[in-house]
Design an enzyme around this catalytic site. Structure first.
Site, PDB file in Angstrom:
ATOM      1  N   LYS A 119       0.828  -1.211   0.000  1.00  0.00           N
ATOM      2  CA  LYS A 119       0.000   0.000   0.000  1.00  0.00           C
ATOM      3  C   LYS A 119       0.855   1.250   0.000  1.00  0.00           C
ATOM      4  CE  LYS A 119      -4.399  -1.555   1.836  1.00  0.00           C
ATOM      5  NZ  LYS A 119      -5.516  -1.269   2.715  1.00  0.00           N
ATOM      6  N   LYS A 201      -6.674 -12.981  -7.600  1.00  0.00           N
ATOM      7  CA  LYS A 201      -7.817 -13.061  -6.678  1.00  0.00           C
ATOM      8  C   LYS A 201      -8.901 -12.057  -7.086  1.00  0.00           C
ATOM      9  CE  LYS A 201      -8.065 -11.218  -2.237  1.00  0.00           C
ATOM     10  NZ  LYS A 201      -7.857 -11.101  -0.798  1.00  0.00           N
ATOM     11  N   LYS A 204     -12.372  -6.060  -5.431  1.00  0.00           N
ATOM     12  CA  LYS A 204     -13.155  -4.897  -5.846  1.00  0.00           C
ATOM     13  C   LYS A 204     -12.248  -3.788  -6.379  1.00  0.00           C
ATOM     14  CE  LYS A 204     -13.026  -4.052  -0.982  1.00  0.00           C
ATOM     15  NZ  LYS A 204     -13.576  -4.681   0.200  1.00  0.00           N
TER      16      LYS A 204
HETATM   17  P1  AMP Z   1     -10.836  -7.644   1.985  1.00  0.00           P
HETATM   18  O1  AMP Z   1     -12.021  -7.208   1.193  1.00  0.00           O
HETATM   19  O2  AMP Z   1      -9.646  -7.973   1.120  1.00  0.00           O
HETATM   20  O3  AMP Z   1     -10.525  -6.723   3.120  1.00  0.00           O
HETATM   21  O4  AMP Z   1     -11.220  -9.036   2.660  1.00  0.00           O
HETATM   22  C1  AMP Z   1     -12.236  -9.228   3.598  1.00  0.00           C
HETATM   23  C2  AMP Z   1     -12.400 -10.731   3.794  1.00  0.00           C
HETATM   24  O5  AMP Z   1     -12.852 -11.371   2.584  1.00  0.00           O
HETATM   25  C3  AMP Z   1     -11.091 -11.454   4.161  1.00  0.00           C
HETATM   26  O6  AMP Z   1     -11.351 -12.484   5.094  1.00  0.00           O
HETATM   27  C4  AMP Z   1     -10.625 -12.030   2.845  1.00  0.00           C
HETATM   28  O7  AMP Z   1      -9.826 -13.171   3.005  1.00  0.00           O
HETATM   29  C5  AMP Z   1     -11.939 -12.384   2.151  1.00  0.00           C
HETATM   30  N1  AMP Z   1     -11.777 -12.299   0.684  1.00  0.00           N
HETATM   31  C6  AMP Z   1     -11.532 -11.194  -0.049  1.00  0.00           C
HETATM   32  N2  AMP Z   1     -11.451 -11.466  -1.375  1.00  0.00           N
HETATM   33  C7  AMP Z   1     -11.627 -12.800  -1.500  1.00  0.00           C
HETATM   34  C8  AMP Z   1     -11.656 -13.722  -2.608  1.00  0.00           C
HETATM   35  N3  AMP Z   1     -11.485 -13.312  -3.867  1.00  0.00           N
HETATM   36  N4  AMP Z   1     -11.869 -15.029  -2.350  1.00  0.00           N
HETATM   37  C9  AMP Z   1     -12.060 -15.460  -1.086  1.00  0.00           C
HETATM   38  N5  AMP Z   1     -12.058 -14.665  -0.003  1.00  0.00           N
HETATM   39  C10 AMP Z   1     -11.837 -13.349  -0.183  1.00  0.00           C
END
Ligand code: AMP
Ligand code: TRP
Length: 336
Positions: A119, A201, A204
């Site tokens: 970041k 992955k 958003k």
């Molecule tokens: P984040 O939006 O990256 O802050 O993630 C919030 C939660 O969602 C965390 O527990 C991540 O591991 C899970 N997460 C985010 N993106 C994915 C994805 N593409 N597949 C599975 N889990 C995800």
């Protein structure tokens, strides 16, 4: 009797930042599993607004997203009667404990964190000190509740390691204070990939909206995005690393319907991708549409949401303050 079972339940803590719209990846990788845990654990699910402000947030959007995230938690099936759902900034112990823990953390440890390095390279000269200290706030979140388990994605494992290090250091310096938490990665931990570049992955933050499905995407948009999802020219529904696009769609369909990969291979044998993709889209719509309707209803009932987050904050505060008082006392701060 009831009290006894309550006492032996292990504690789970997790949180999501209200910093953007949630994707199908967040839902299948995190939220859907949280729902499964609610009967067996004493769960605290937090909306980590103080984490979100480590990068600039439009105040209006932050307010909207915080409430929307609470509505999504509830609509996804997290039962306010069984779980403690709350907004991080409503429990001041998080900020207070974070300061005490900051004084027991090395700058070197923080500047080595992968997420910080990623970041900070993105934001160049205007990196807030909050971005560097962010993992310590996460450490406070977890330790205040004496959490046994923390469901997180792989990207957060390093922060969990830091949590364990800091907890152990504090325990050694000031006598036993914190339970040492374990990361909790569900057995069949689903990782959902980008629909356009299936080796990445689903996130958003992708520039191409066809790469991700948002939890609040209308059904027609979901259908279009799945129709456009990248597959391959092999033309066989097969769970194979050589077909990452198809593999990802199979993972999604399996996670939504409970079908195994072998069952899906059998079902679509010799059929190409058209019907398969349609079924994937319909399975997503069938899962998300009722949730979306519930979110909309909940957002019209602000009084109800307010009741939930106030009750949540009260319960969380009760637990958190006990740990905070212990920390203050051990460090040598005079109790008021
Ligand atoms: P984040 O939006 O990256 O802050 O993630 C919030 C939660 O969602 C965390 O527990 C991540 O591991 C899970 N997460 C985010 N993106 C994915 C994805 N593409 N597949 C599975 N889990 C995800
Ligand atoms: N840092 C986590 C993320 O970006 C969110 C988070 C904050 C969290 N505090 C937490 C997750 C405590 C688990 C436990 O995904």
């Amino acid at each position: 009797m009831e009290n006894n079972t309550e006492q032996i339940k292990k504690v789970i803590f997790s949180g999501i930042q209200p910093s953007g719209d949630l994707t199908l990846g967040n839902y299948l990788g995190a939220l859907k599993n949280w729902v499964k845990l609610q009967d067996d654990y004493d769960t605290f699910y937090c909306i980590v607004d103080l984490h979100a402000i480590t990068v600039k947030q439009e105040p209006k959007n932050l307010r909207r997203r915080t409430l929307e995230l609470l509505a999504i938690y509830i609509a996804a099936g997290i039962d306010p009667e069984k779980n403690t759902m709350f907004i991080q900034s409503h429990v001041p112990a998080h900020s207070e404990a974070a300061w005490l823990l900051n004084c027991n953390t090395y700058v070197g440890e923080l500047s080595r964190m992968t997420q910080y390095k990623d970041k900070s390279s993105k934001y160049g000269n205007s990196i807030s000190a909050g971005l560097l200290n962010y993992p310590v706030l996460m450490v406070a979140d977890i330790l205040l509740y004496q959490a046994d388990l923390v469901p997180v994605g792989k990207d957060q494992k390093q922060h969990l390691e830091l949590t364990r290090d800091i907890a152990d250091r504090f325990n050694k310096a000031y006598s036993h204070t914190f339970k040492i938490p374990e990361p909790y990665i569900p057995e069949n931990g689903t990782k959902i990939m980008d629909l356009q570049e299936p080796n990445k992955k689903m996130s958003k933050s992708s520039d191409n909206p066809n790469s991700f499905i948002l939890m609040m995407d209308p059904p027609d948009i979901i259908r279009k995005k799945i129709a456009r999802a990248v597959t391959d020219s092999i033309g066989e529904v097969k769970y194979s690393d050589e077909q990452p696009g198809v593999k990802n769609l199979m993972t999604i369909l399996g996670a939504l319907t409970g079908a195994s990969m072998e069952q899906l291979e059998q079902k679509y044998l010799g059929q190409g991708y058209a019907q398969f993709k349609k079924d994937v889209a319909e399975a997503i719509v069938a899962e998300l549409e009722p949730i979306q309707n519930k979110v909309k209803d909940l957002l019209e009932n602000k009084t109800y949401l307010e009741e939930i987050y106030k009750k949540g904050a009260e319960k969380a505060n009760y637990v958190a303050i006990k740990t905070l008082r212990k920390m203050q006392k051990k460090i040598g701060l005079i109790q008021k």
